[in-house]
Design a protein around this motif. Structure first.
Motif, mmCIF file in Angstrom:
data_model
loop_
_atom_site.group_PDB
_atom_site.id
_atom_site.type_symbol
_atom_site.label_atom_id
_atom_site.label_comp_id
_atom_site.label_asym_id
_atom_site.label_seq_id
_atom_site.Cartn_x
_atom_site.Cartn_y
_atom_site.Cartn_z
ATOM 1 N N ARG A 102 -10.136 -6.408 -0.612
ATOM 2 C CA ARG A 102 -9.293 -5.332 -1.141
ATOM 3 C C ARG A 102 -7.836 -5.778 -1.217
ATOM 4 N NH1 ARG A 102 -10.263 0.861 0.350
ATOM 5 N NH2 ARG A 102 -12.143 0.142 -0.743
ATOM 6 N N THR A 159 -4.173 -3.920 -1.843
ATOM 7 C CA THR A 159 -3.463 -2.651 -1.949
ATOM 8 C C THR A 159 -2.351 -2.780 -2.977
ATOM 9 O OG1 THR A 159 -3.941 -2.126 0.362
ATOM 10 C CG2 THR A 159 -2.148 -0.917 -0.700
ATOM 11 N N TRP A 180 -5.563 0.815 -5.342
ATOM 12 C CA TRP A 180 -6.092 -0.415 -4.759
ATOM 13 C C TRP A 180 -7.183 -0.969 -5.658
ATOM 14 C CZ3 TRP A 180 -11.270 0.001 -4.039
ATOM 15 C CH2 TRP A 180 -11.820 1.271 -3.743
#
Length: 219
Positions: A37, A39, A45
């Motif tokens: 992931r 951000t 995201w």
């Protein structure tokens, strides 16, 4: 709406240069544990997992043959223009065109349904035949995506094409080359506060199909 037969010759002439890392004949999904992931700003995201689907080139060939592709025309200011890609949409309850896509949606729901608060239910497919096919800067804001946080998961098969992302209103552009079974999930406020695009290119590129999994009421 144009008939697919208008594009038969163009589709049959598109040649996919297969990936040396995706030479298996049977498509299969890997684990989602390695997804990473990033951000972004404004509550957005993205999760990215290269090569989630093994055998993606064989799936590409099946989708070219099985999917009821169609061309569309849209109003652009004072004239009607061709949409520069072929499309197909699988709504709720409609059988997806390959079993591995049903497996992919189930795996994505296992991973994301709790965070999203609902399952992915629909699948939209786009066929980019060559570098002339593209999609302009946009967010998936038709329906609830324009007012609520949501998720859109995109599985790419065929040749890699750059997916660009930038903050809505302008800012630094992020670039991912997606193809050959790569997965990207856009979440949080991404559809409202960021935009994404597949730009045209004069460089020789192979064909690509993207499969976009979305929850109910998001387009």
């Amino acid at each position: 709406m144009c008939s697919i037969s208008l594009y038969a010759n163009h589709m049959s002439s598109a040649a996919l240069q297969g990936s040396l890392f995706d030479a298996v004949e049977t498509a299969g999904l890997g684990p989602l544990d390695a997804i990473r992931r990033t951000t972004l700003s404004r509550g957005a995201w993205i999760d990215v997992l290269p090569g989630w689907l093994a055998g993606a080139d064989s799936l590409f060939e099946r989708l070219v043959e099985r999917v009821p592709w169609h061309a569309e025309r849209r109003q652009m200011y004072d004239r009607e223009v061709d949409v520069p890609r072929l499309l197909s949409f699988y709504g709720e309850g409609r059988t997806l065109p390959d079993p591995v896509l049903t497996e992919a949606r189930a795996a994505l729901n296992d991973r994301y349904a709790a965070e999203l608060g609902e399952p992915f239910r629909t699948a939209g497919l786009c066929y980019y035949r060559d570098g002339r096919d593209s999609v302009a800067w946009h967010g998936d804001t038709i329906g609830r995506g324009g007012t609520e946080d949501t998720m859109v998961a995109i599985l790419s098969v065929g040749a890699a094409r750059p997916l660009l992302l930038r903050p809505r209103g302008g800012g630094e552009t992020i670039r991912y080359a997606l193809g050959h079974g790569d997965l990207i999930v856009m979440g949080g406020s991404c559809q409202r506060t960021w935009e994404h695009a597949i730009p045209k290119t004069a460089k020789p590129v192979g064909p690509r199909i993207s499969i976009q999994f979305r929850p109910r009421g998001v387009r």
